[in-house]
Design a protein around this motif. Sequence first.
Motif, PDB file in Angstrom:
ATOM      1  N   LEU A  24       5.952   1.295   0.023  1.00 37.11           N
ATOM      2  CA  LEU A  24       5.082   0.648   1.530  1.00 37.11           C
ATOM      3  C   LEU A  24       4.218   1.228   1.342  1.00 37.11           C
ATOM      4  O   LEU A  24       3.036   0.864   1.659  1.00 37.11           O
ATOM      5  CB  LEU A  24       5.890   0.229   2.555  1.00 37.11           C
ATOM      6  N   TYR A  25       4.557   2.828   1.494  1.00 40.68           N
ATOM      7  CA  TYR A  25       3.262   3.507   2.215  1.00 40.68           C
ATOM      8  C   TYR A  25       2.283   3.521   0.535  1.00 40.68           C
ATOM      9  O   TYR A  25       1.265   3.608   1.084  1.00 40.68           O
ATOM     10  CB  TYR A  25       3.491   5.065   2.550  1.00 40.68           C
ATOM     11  N   SER A  26       3.312   3.637  -0.240  1.00 40.27           N
ATOM     12  CA  SER A  26       1.667   4.272  -1.184  1.00 40.27           C
ATOM     13  C   SER A  26       1.233   2.455  -1.477  1.00 40.27           C
ATOM     14  O   SER A  26       0.420   3.252  -1.974  1.00 40.27           O
ATOM     15  CB  SER A  26       2.982   4.300  -2.759  1.00 40.27           C
ATOM     16  N   MET A  27       1.726   1.977  -1.576  1.00 43.54           N
ATOM     17  CA  MET A  27       1.243   0.356  -1.081  1.00 43.54           C
ATOM     18  C   MET A  27       0.092  -0.175  -0.624  1.00 43.54           C
ATOM     19  O   MET A  27      -0.534  -0.703  -0.361  1.00 43.54           O
ATOM     20  CB  MET A  27       1.890  -0.946  -0.771  1.00 43.54           C
ATOM     21  N   GLU A  28      -0.195   0.709   0.456  1.00 43.51           N
ATOM     22  CA  GLU A  28      -0.856   0.993   1.994  1.00 43.51           C
ATOM     23  C   GLU A  28      -0.421  -0.615   2.180  1.00 43.51           C
ATOM     24  O   GLU A  28      -1.829  -1.221   3.428  1.00 43.51           O
ATOM     25  CB  GLU A  28      -2.154   1.078   1.684  1.00 43.51           C
ATOM     26  N   PHE A  29       1.233  -1.008   2.561  1.00 38.12           N
ATOM     27  CA  PHE A  29       2.135  -2.266   2.594  1.00 38.12           C
ATOM     28  C   PHE A  29       0.804  -2.865   4.658  1.00 38.12           C
ATOM     29  O   PHE A  29       1.025  -1.179   5.432  1.00 38.12           O
ATOM     30  CB  PHE A  29       2.560  -2.633   2.713  1.00 38.12           C
ATOM     31  N   GLU A  30       0.168  -3.614   4.723  1.00 35.15           N
ATOM     32  CA  GLU A  30      -0.375  -3.758   5.573  1.00 35.15           C
ATOM     33  C   GLU A  30       0.779  -4.298   6.603  1.00 35.15           C
ATOM     34  O   GLU A  30       1.707  -5.882   6.489  1.00 35.15           O
ATOM     35  CB  GLU A  30      -0.894  -5.060   5.400  1.00 35.15           C
ATOM     36  N   PRO A  31       1.041  -3.634   7.715  1.00 39.94           N
ATOM     37  CA  PRO A  31       2.193  -4.263   9.244  1.00 39.94           C
ATOM     38  C   PRO A  31       1.193  -4.917   9.538  1.00 39.94           C
ATOM     39  O   PRO A  31       2.727  -5.972   9.624  1.00 39.94           O
ATOM     40  CB  PRO A  31       2.388  -2.751   9.605  1.00 39.94           C
ATOM     41  N   ARG A  32       0.526  -5.607   9.913  1.00 40.44           N
ATOM     42  CA  ARG A  32       0.130  -6.439  11.163  1.00 40.44           C
ATOM     43  C   ARG A  32       0.081  -7.901  11.002  1.00 40.44           C
ATOM     44  O   ARG A  32      -0.577  -8.201   9.537  1.00 40.44           O
ATOM     45  CB  ARG A  32      -1.624  -6.242  11.227  1.00 40.44           C
ATOM     46  N   ALA A  33       0.861  -8.605  11.485  1.00 41.69           N
ATOM     47  CA  ALA A  33       0.796  -9.972  10.880  1.00 41.69           C
ATOM     48  C   ALA A  33      -0.334 -10.884  11.354  1.00 41.69           C
ATOM     49  O   ALA A  33      -0.844 -11.472  13.113  1.00 41.69           O
ATOM     50  CB  ALA A  33       1.579 -10.827  11.786  1.00 41.69           C
TER      51      ALA A  33
END
Lengths: 239, 239
Positions: A51-60
């Motif tokens: 998730l961090y490497s992907m810079e995954f977006e946490p905001r809905a």
Amino acid sequence: MTQCFQKMAAPGRKVLIVYAHQEPKSLNGSLKNIAVEELSKQSCSVTVSDLYSMEFEPRATRNDIVGCLHNSEQFNYGAESWEAYRKGCLTTDIVEEQKKVQEADLVIFQFPLYWFSMPAIMKGWMDRVLTQGFAHNFPDCFDAGLLKNKLALLSFTTGGNEEMYSKGGISGDIHYVLWPMQHGMLHFCGFKVLAPQICFSPEYETEEKRKEMLTTWAQRLKTIWEEKPINCTPEWYFR
Amino acid sequence: MTQCFQKMAAPGRKVLIVYAHQEPKSLNGSLKNIAVEELSKQSCSVTVSDLYSMEFEPRATRNDIVGCLHNSEQFNYGAESWEAYRKGCLTTDIVEEQKKVQEADLVIFQFPLYWFSMPAIMKGWMDRVLTQGFAHNFPDCFDAGLLKNKLALLSFTTGGNEEMYSKGGISGDIHYVLWPMQHGMLHFCGFKVLAPQICFSPEYETEEKRKEMLTTWAQRLKTIWEEKPINCTPEWYFR
């Protein structure tokens, strides 16, 4: 509730590891690597969402829906994402994660416990990926959840030690912490939940002890497909 | 544990509302507005952190530390943010939130329950703002937590109804859900926790019932400074 769970052979099985640690050299990183290694040895197909490497977006947000909204007058994330799922209008990063989940027989969540829960980046994965219509659709939830043919397992490290996380300890029984994650998120979607893999307080342990944590995890994974899920009822958590 | 909590007069009191909803016209938006209105009437000074509008960053990463890391060989978020707090090297958005918390007598968290917890954007606020050294510093945690002279209150809406969140209901006692948030996050930092304000299942209620939810909240706020905190022990949660 009697759990009838078919014994599965390893070869060909698909595993998704949802991984949330910033540092590849961390114990969480090693636990993830060891899982990839061990499961690959068993000829499982392993996918990692780092998730961090992907810079995954946490905001809905509204950005999760491509194109027009069903009701642009008053934005309702749950309703809009459900509608978007049905119409195939969810944003690409969500669709990709859903595909990985759809293909997986087992999903492992690897993370450090932050504030009695998962890090926000992983909570965002739950908020955004487990869309209504995809993962649940009342009354298709809990035992009837849409992901009911899949296994899930939380593997995490803690700051506090095992004594702190015992019934009389200052942090309370570790089972209390598991309830929202295992019952409210995973079981809600139908996942059969395997017992959690918990590494208590690795930062305050010796290098030898940390190596032991890795070995224990690798050993467990050798027979993971023979494990029976926990009985995910209040009694399991609040004895 | 006997709670001795000084009765506080309203005028001059400072309140921070950490608010997480995408839609101003939502019930969460109205609950937030009503709190601003009612507390302002009491001559409290009210600040709102509207997380979605701020596009608040939920991910705890290296970017939170300005300048050099203490150990760039192996990134440890907890250790680095603690060090950065002491040296004044935390990134601006965290520092701003910490200032607001520092000044507040009461922090209200207003959000819709997502997956038996808060939305990721608010979880990220917890992960990033409640830095070691600022909010806690073992053994300064729980009753000795660094924010021990402050009050906190969770105000949230749910999808499921009250029956579902009862002891025999499919979602289990709502108190179980409160444990990680009230005990693991707020009480850990020393906050005295006021009883939660819960609006069950507003989406499935009548307009009249929703208005009643707003009135009830406004009424409660009139005497909020006279309330005694809950006894934040396992017994409160797992009766």
